[in-house]
Design a protein around this motif. Structure first.
Motif, PDB file in Angstrom:
ATOM      1  N   PHE A   1       1.383  -1.217   0.398  1.00  0.00           N
ATOM      2  CA  PHE A   1       0.151  -0.198  -0.305  1.00  0.00           C
ATOM      3  C   PHE A   1       1.008   1.084  -0.251  1.00  0.00           C
ATOM      4  O   PHE A   1       0.657   2.281  -0.806  1.00  0.00           O
ATOM      5  CB  PHE A   1      -0.581  -0.088   1.098  1.00  0.00           C
ATOM      6  N   VAL A   2       1.378   1.248   0.865  1.00  0.00           N
ATOM      7  CA  VAL A   2       2.896   2.845   1.286  1.00  0.00           C
ATOM      8  C   VAL A   2       3.265   2.747  -0.596  1.00  0.00           C
ATOM      9  O   VAL A   2       3.965   3.930  -0.342  1.00  0.00           O
ATOM     10  CB  VAL A   2       4.021   2.683   2.134  1.00  0.00           C
ATOM     11  N   ARG A   3       4.043   1.466  -0.871  1.00  0.00           N
ATOM     12  CA  ARG A   3       5.043   1.990  -1.808  1.00  0.00           C
ATOM     13  C   ARG A   3       4.045   1.775  -2.964  1.00  0.00           C
ATOM     14  O   ARG A   3       4.371   3.387  -3.610  1.00  0.00           O
ATOM     15  CB  ARG A   3       4.949   0.048  -2.429  1.00  0.00           C
ATOM     16  N   GLU A   4       2.723   1.343  -3.220  1.00  0.00           N
ATOM     17  CA  GLU A   4       1.712   2.838  -4.800  1.00  0.00           C
ATOM     18  C   GLU A   4       1.558   3.758  -4.409  1.00  0.00           C
ATOM     19  O   GLU A   4       0.962   4.929  -5.002  1.00  0.00           O
ATOM     20  CB  GLU A   4       0.937   1.374  -4.036  1.00  0.00           C
ATOM     21  N   VAL A   5       1.341   4.281  -3.043  1.00  0.00           N
ATOM     22  CA  VAL A   5       0.463   5.786  -2.921  1.00  0.00           C
ATOM     23  C   VAL A   5       1.839   6.198  -2.923  1.00  0.00           C
ATOM     24  O   VAL A   5       1.549   7.465  -3.507  1.00  0.00           O
ATOM     25  CB  VAL A   5       0.592   5.618  -1.513  1.00  0.00           C
ATOM     26  N   THR A   6       3.282   6.302  -1.912  1.00  0.00           N
ATOM     27  CA  THR A   6       4.062   6.813  -3.073  1.00  0.00           C
ATOM     28  C   THR A   6       4.031   6.971  -4.658  1.00  0.00           C
ATOM     29  O   THR A   6       4.498   8.157  -5.278  1.00  0.00           O
ATOM     30  CB  THR A   6       5.631   6.631  -2.295  1.00  0.00           C
ATOM     31  N   ARG A   7       4.230   6.394  -4.788  1.00  0.00           N
ATOM     32  CA  ARG A   7       4.181   6.554  -6.199  1.00  0.00           C
ATOM     33  C   ARG A   7       3.002   6.954  -7.485  1.00  0.00           C
ATOM     34  O   ARG A   7       3.137   7.480  -8.605  1.00  0.00           O
ATOM     35  CB  ARG A   7       4.147   4.821  -7.249  1.00  0.00           C
ATOM     36  N   ARG A   8       1.778   6.600  -7.180  1.00  0.00           N
ATOM     37  CA  ARG A   8       1.178   7.483  -6.881  1.00  0.00           C
ATOM     38  C   ARG A   8      -0.055   8.456  -6.985  1.00  0.00           C
ATOM     39  O   ARG A   8      -0.639   8.894  -7.453  1.00  0.00           O
ATOM     40  CB  ARG A   8      -0.504   6.528  -7.220  1.00  0.00           C
ATOM     41  N   LEU A   9       0.411   8.902  -5.470  1.00  0.00           N
ATOM     42  CA  LEU A   9       0.165   9.643  -5.068  1.00  0.00           C
ATOM     43  C   LEU A   9       1.096  10.850  -4.223  1.00  0.00           C
ATOM     44  O   LEU A   9       1.167  11.332  -3.422  1.00  0.00           O
ATOM     45  CB  LEU A   9      -0.906   9.239  -3.524  1.00  0.00           C
ATOM     46  N   PRO A  10       2.013  11.674  -5.687  1.00  0.00           N
ATOM     47  CA  PRO A  10       2.688  12.038  -4.946  1.00  0.00           C
ATOM     48  C   PRO A  10       2.530  13.534  -3.429  1.00  0.00           C
ATOM     49  O   PRO A  10       3.613  14.070  -3.136  1.00  0.00           O
ATOM     50  CB  PRO A  10       3.486  12.675  -6.312  1.00  0.00           C
ATOM     51  N   GLN A  11       1.169  13.867  -3.846  1.00  0.00           N
ATOM     52  CA  GLN A  11       1.067  14.674  -2.948  1.00  0.00           C
ATOM     53  C   GLN A  11       1.029  13.986  -1.534  1.00  0.00           C
ATOM     54  O   GLN A  11       0.662  14.744  -0.399  1.00  0.00           O
ATOM     55  CB  GLN A  11      -0.615  15.736  -2.862  1.00  0.00           C
ATOM     56  N   VAL A  12       0.699  12.755  -0.923  1.00  0.00           N
ATOM     57  CA  VAL A  12       0.556  12.144   0.455  1.00  0.00           C
ATOM     58  C   VAL A  12       1.549  12.366   0.114  1.00  0.00           C
ATOM     59  O   VAL A  12       2.920  12.031  -0.187  1.00  0.00           O
ATOM     60  CB  VAL A  12      -0.064  10.612   0.285  1.00  0.00           C
ATOM     61  N   LYS A  13       2.895  13.075   1.666  1.00  0.00           N
ATOM     62  CA  LYS A  13       3.573  13.084   2.418  1.00  0.00           C
ATOM     63  C   LYS A  13       3.880  12.228   3.275  1.00  0.00           C
ATOM     64  O   LYS A  13       4.681  12.414   4.104  1.00  0.00           O
ATOM     65  CB  LYS A  13       4.267  14.817   2.841  1.00  0.00           C
ATOM     66  N   SER A  14       2.206  11.832   4.434  1.00  0.00           N
ATOM     67  CA  SER A  14       2.618  11.137   5.668  1.00  0.00           C
ATOM     68  C   SER A  14       1.677  10.180   5.892  1.00  0.00           C
ATOM     69  O   SER A  14       0.363  10.508   5.210  1.00  0.00           O
ATOM     70  CB  SER A  14       2.409  12.201   6.293  1.00  0.00           C
ATOM     71  N   VAL A  15       1.558   8.956   5.564  1.00  0.00           N
ATOM     72  CA  VAL A  15       0.852   7.738   5.487  1.00  0.00           C
ATOM     73  C   VAL A  15       0.769   7.004   7.564  1.00  0.00           C
ATOM     74  O   VAL A  15       2.067   6.413   7.685  1.00  0.00           O
ATOM     75  CB  VAL A  15       0.879   6.629   4.954  1.00  0.00           C
ATOM     76  N   VAL A  16       0.169   7.286   7.837  1.00  0.00           N
ATOM     77  CA  VAL A  16      -0.060   6.714   8.883  1.00  0.00           C
ATOM     78  C   VAL A  16      -1.415   5.594   9.572  1.00  0.00           C
ATOM     79  O   VAL A  16      -2.409   5.703   8.817  1.00  0.00           O
ATOM     80  CB  VAL A  16      -0.596   8.145  10.489  1.00  0.00           C
ATOM     81  N   LEU A  17      -0.993   4.886  10.416  1.00  0.00           N
ATOM     82  CA  LEU A  17      -2.009   3.642  10.718  1.00  0.00           C
ATOM     83  C   LEU A  17      -2.551   3.862  11.865  1.00  0.00           C
ATOM     84  O   LEU A  17      -1.239   4.448  12.931  1.00  0.00           O
ATOM     85  CB  LEU A  17      -1.261   2.256  10.887  1.00  0.00           C
ATOM     86  N   ASN A  18      -4.087   4.061  12.425  1.00  0.00           N
ATOM     87  CA  ASN A  18      -4.207   4.396  13.893  1.00  0.00           C
ATOM     88  C   ASN A  18      -5.335   2.864  14.036  1.00  0.00           C
ATOM     89  O   ASN A  18      -5.959   2.720  13.588  1.00  0.00           O
ATOM     90  CB  ASN A  18      -5.287   5.655  13.760  1.00  0.00           C
ATOM     91  N   TYR A  19      -4.625   2.441  15.152  1.00  0.00           N
ATOM     92  CA  TYR A  19      -5.241   1.136  15.340  1.00  0.00           C
ATOM     93  C   TYR A  19      -6.444   1.332  16.618  1.00  0.00           C
ATOM     94  O   TYR A  19      -6.831   2.509  17.667  1.00  0.00           O
ATOM     95  CB  TYR A  19      -4.667   0.500  16.639  1.00  0.00           C
ATOM     96  N   ASN A  20      -8.013   1.092  15.871  1.00  0.00           N
ATOM     97  CA  ASN A  20      -8.922   0.937  16.803  1.00  0.00           C
ATOM     98  C   ASN A  20      -9.713  -0.112  17.035  1.00  0.00           C
ATOM     99  O   ASN A  20     -10.512  -0.513  16.583  1.00  0.00           O
ATOM    100  CB  ASN A  20      -9.516   2.326  16.537  1.00  0.00           C
ATOM    101  N   PRO A  21      -9.877  -1.166  18.286  1.00  0.00           N
ATOM    102  CA  PRO A  21      -9.651  -2.485  18.040  1.00  0.00           C
ATOM    103  C   PRO A  21     -11.587  -2.363  18.712  1.00  0.00           C
ATOM    104  O   PRO A  21     -12.049  -3.204  18.994  1.00  0.00           O
ATOM    105  CB  PRO A  21      -8.802  -3.055  19.311  1.00  0.00           C
ATOM    106  N   ASP A  22     -11.925  -1.049  19.412  1.00  0.00           N
ATOM    107  CA  ASP A  22     -13.094  -0.878  19.854  1.00  0.00           C
ATOM    108  C   ASP A  22     -14.239  -1.477  18.807  1.00  0.00           C
ATOM    109  O   ASP A  22     -14.411  -0.914  17.650  1.00  0.00           O
ATOM    110  CB  ASP A  22     -13.552  -0.201  20.692  1.00  0.00           C
ATOM    111  N   LYS A  23     -15.538  -2.027  19.608  1.00  0.00           N
ATOM    112  CA  LYS A  23     -16.329  -1.915  18.742  1.00  0.00           C
ATOM    113  C   LYS A  23     -17.333  -0.229  19.169  1.00  0.00           C
ATOM    114  O   LYS A  23     -17.929  -0.119  20.520  1.00  0.00           O
ATOM    115  CB  LYS A  23     -17.499  -3.090  19.244  1.00  0.00           C
ATOM    116  N   THR A  24     -16.303   0.556  18.376  1.00  0.00           N
ATOM    117  CA  THR A  24     -17.080   1.957  18.741  1.00  0.00           C
ATOM    118  C   THR A  24     -17.902   2.485  17.710  1.00  0.00           C
ATOM    119  O   THR A  24     -17.555   1.766  16.449  1.00  0.00           O
ATOM    120  CB  THR A  24     -16.083   2.363  19.486  1.00  0.00           C
ATOM    121  N   SER A  25     -18.573   3.493  17.598  1.00  0.00           N
ATOM    122  CA  SER A  25     -19.074   5.030  16.728  1.00  0.00           C
ATOM    123  C   SER A  25     -17.871   5.667  16.633  1.00  0.00           C
ATOM    124  O   SER A  25     -17.447   6.292  15.373  1.00  0.00           O
ATOM    125  CB  SER A  25     -20.204   4.867  17.051  1.00  0.00           C
TER     126      SER A  25
END
Length: 462
Positions: A236-260
């Motif tokens: 995913f990161v490899r293709e983002v850097t190739r296809r979306l040059p305006q994206v300068k940051s890719v972050v994963l946020n971990y939300n394991p809860d059953k929540t809205s």
């Protein structure tokens, strides 16, 4: 007569009944409000000044809701919504109303809230501050994902449901943010990333979140996941850097809860810059993925200038920036203050605020992790005597501990930035009991085409 009998007599309408009624005003969620045989009726999509035919769909003890069937007398301010999914999406509520009427209605929402909840009918309220271009103003989007057959669907939930509506061309989002999120969604689909199933609480990817810096048009992309990682991360990161040059940051946020709630407590940088850099006026701000930042940069400058006017700083004051987020309001005021103290419950936001103070060469601003409701009463008890307090709370308003502390301490000047006129008025009603006076209110159309109205309220000790 018992209570239940009284309530039963309050509403005589029946579900399914078709009624005709005039629409007098607008509700906090954008519905038209009218009366039928002295009963309050909310009609979504109706415009003040119209006479409508509607079917009653919900009956409560003090009000009813009805579905618009026909407009018998049309308002001169009714317009055709330009968005093709406006009626299904639910993200906007007022696209069917002319901009001039939107401006008036938002001021009326503030005035009606103070009349109803604070008993003030002559409060000084200015004209609503609007935008010259009321489209493409949002700098952040957070879209849930669903897998439908072999395809991935992304968009906004339809009003009062979890039916997903495609919002990939949302007219109030920055167009380049729309484009980046749509391409990211296509990439998720191509790679076969496991999509979260809300009903079963299974799967991985829950939301795609994007934020764009208006100053540079650089983008931060956040993947909110139920699991701490996913197999396609590197691809995913490899293709983002190739296809979306305006994206300068890719972050994963971990939300394991059953929540809205969208975000979880833990984030991890996958690639690029940890923070997005944005500029407002002469100030620079570094923003982490979870940090709060106003969604409309153009109007934010005007809003913060109004806060500065209301604070009336002379250079000698100690200013408290409650609910400080990334430090934006406090740093905006810092040039006119002797000392700025801020707090927030999100550790990343406080880290951002400290970094932003350094970025802008502001040495007399300090920031702490914690709730304003807890820290401010504690500091005041220990002897802190602020001259100005700025509060920018969530829609629920000020917590009771903070309200009580403000009423006991009687700070000379309080500037209340609100995104909910009802809770603003309710909180002001309590503050007025301890000697505060509403010196002025300035409404802001921070989110054109929606029912939301922001306000800057200046309160002073009498």
């Amino acid at each position: 007569m018992n209570k239940s009998t009284k309530q039963a007599k309050q509403i005589r309408l029946k579900r399914g009944e078709v009624i005709q009624l005039p629409i007098r005003r607008i509700g906090i969620n954008g519905e038209g409000i009218g009366h039928y045989q002295k009963q309050v009726v909310f009609v979504e999509g109706a415009v003040p000044g119209e006479i409508v035919v509607a079917r009653v769909v919900q009956v409560e003890p003090k009000f009813a809701k009805a579905q618009l069937l026909k407009v018998k007398k049309k308002s001169a301010y009714r317009v055709e919504p330009p968005c093709p999914v406006y009626r299904e999406c639910g993200g906007c509520q007022l696209q069917h109303i002319d901009r001039r009427m939107q401006k008036r209605l938002k001021r009326e929402l503030v005035a009606e809230s103070f009349a109803r909840y604070a008993g003030l009918r002559d409060v000084p309220i200015g004209e609503t501050v609007t935008m010259d271009e009321p489209w493409s103003y949002r700098n952040k989007a957070q879209f849930p994902l669903r897998r439908v057959g072999g395809q991935v669907s992304m968009g906004m939930f339809s009003a009062a449901s979890h039916q997903l509506v495609d919002a990939s061309a949302c007219m109030v989002q920055h167009p380049k943010l729309n484009e980046a999120l749509y391409k990211a969604k296509r990439l998720v689909e191509e790679l076969g990333v496991d999509i979260y199933d809300e009903r079963k609480h299974r799967g991985t990817l829950r939301h795609l979140v994007g934020r764009i810096a208006f100053a540079t048009e650089e983008i931060q992309l956040v993947l909110v996941t139920r699991t701490k990682s996913f197999p396609e991360e590197e691809a995913f990161v490899r293709e983002v850097t190739r296809r979306l040059p305006q994206v300068k940051s890719v972050v994963l946020n971990y939300n394991p809860d059953k929540t809205s709630l969208v975000f979880g407590e833990e984030s991890r940088l996958l690639w690029g810059n940890e923070k997005l850099i944005e500029r407002l006026g002469e100030l620079t701000f570094a923003l982490s993925a979870r940090a709060f930042f106003q969604l409309n940069p153009v109007q934010t400058v005007r809003l913060y200038d109004a806060v500065k006017r209301a604070a009336r700083l002379t250079g000698t004051e100690t200013v408290i920036d409650a609910y400080c987020g990334a430090g934006t309001i406090g740093l905006w005021l810092a040039s006119g203050a002797k000392r700025v103290i801020g707090m927030d419950t999100v550790p990343e936001a406080v880290a951002d605020a400290k970094e932003n103070a350094k970025l802008n060469g502001i040495a007399h601003a300090e920031y702490y992790v914690g709730a304003a409701e807890t820290l401010l009463p504690k500091w005041i008890k220990e002897g802190l005597r602020p001259d100005v307090i700025v509060v920018d709370p969530p829609r629920t308003g000020l917590g009771q501990p903070l309200l009580q502390a403000l009423m006991r301490t009687k700070v000379p000047r309080l500037v209340y930035v609100s995104c909910n006129p009802a809770t603003l008025a309710k909180d002001c009603a309590q503050l007025l009991k301890s000697g505060y006076r509403v010196a002025g209110i300035e409404p802001f159309d921070m989110f054109p085409q929606t029912a939301h109205v922001e306000a800057v309220c200046e309160l002073v000790q009498t």
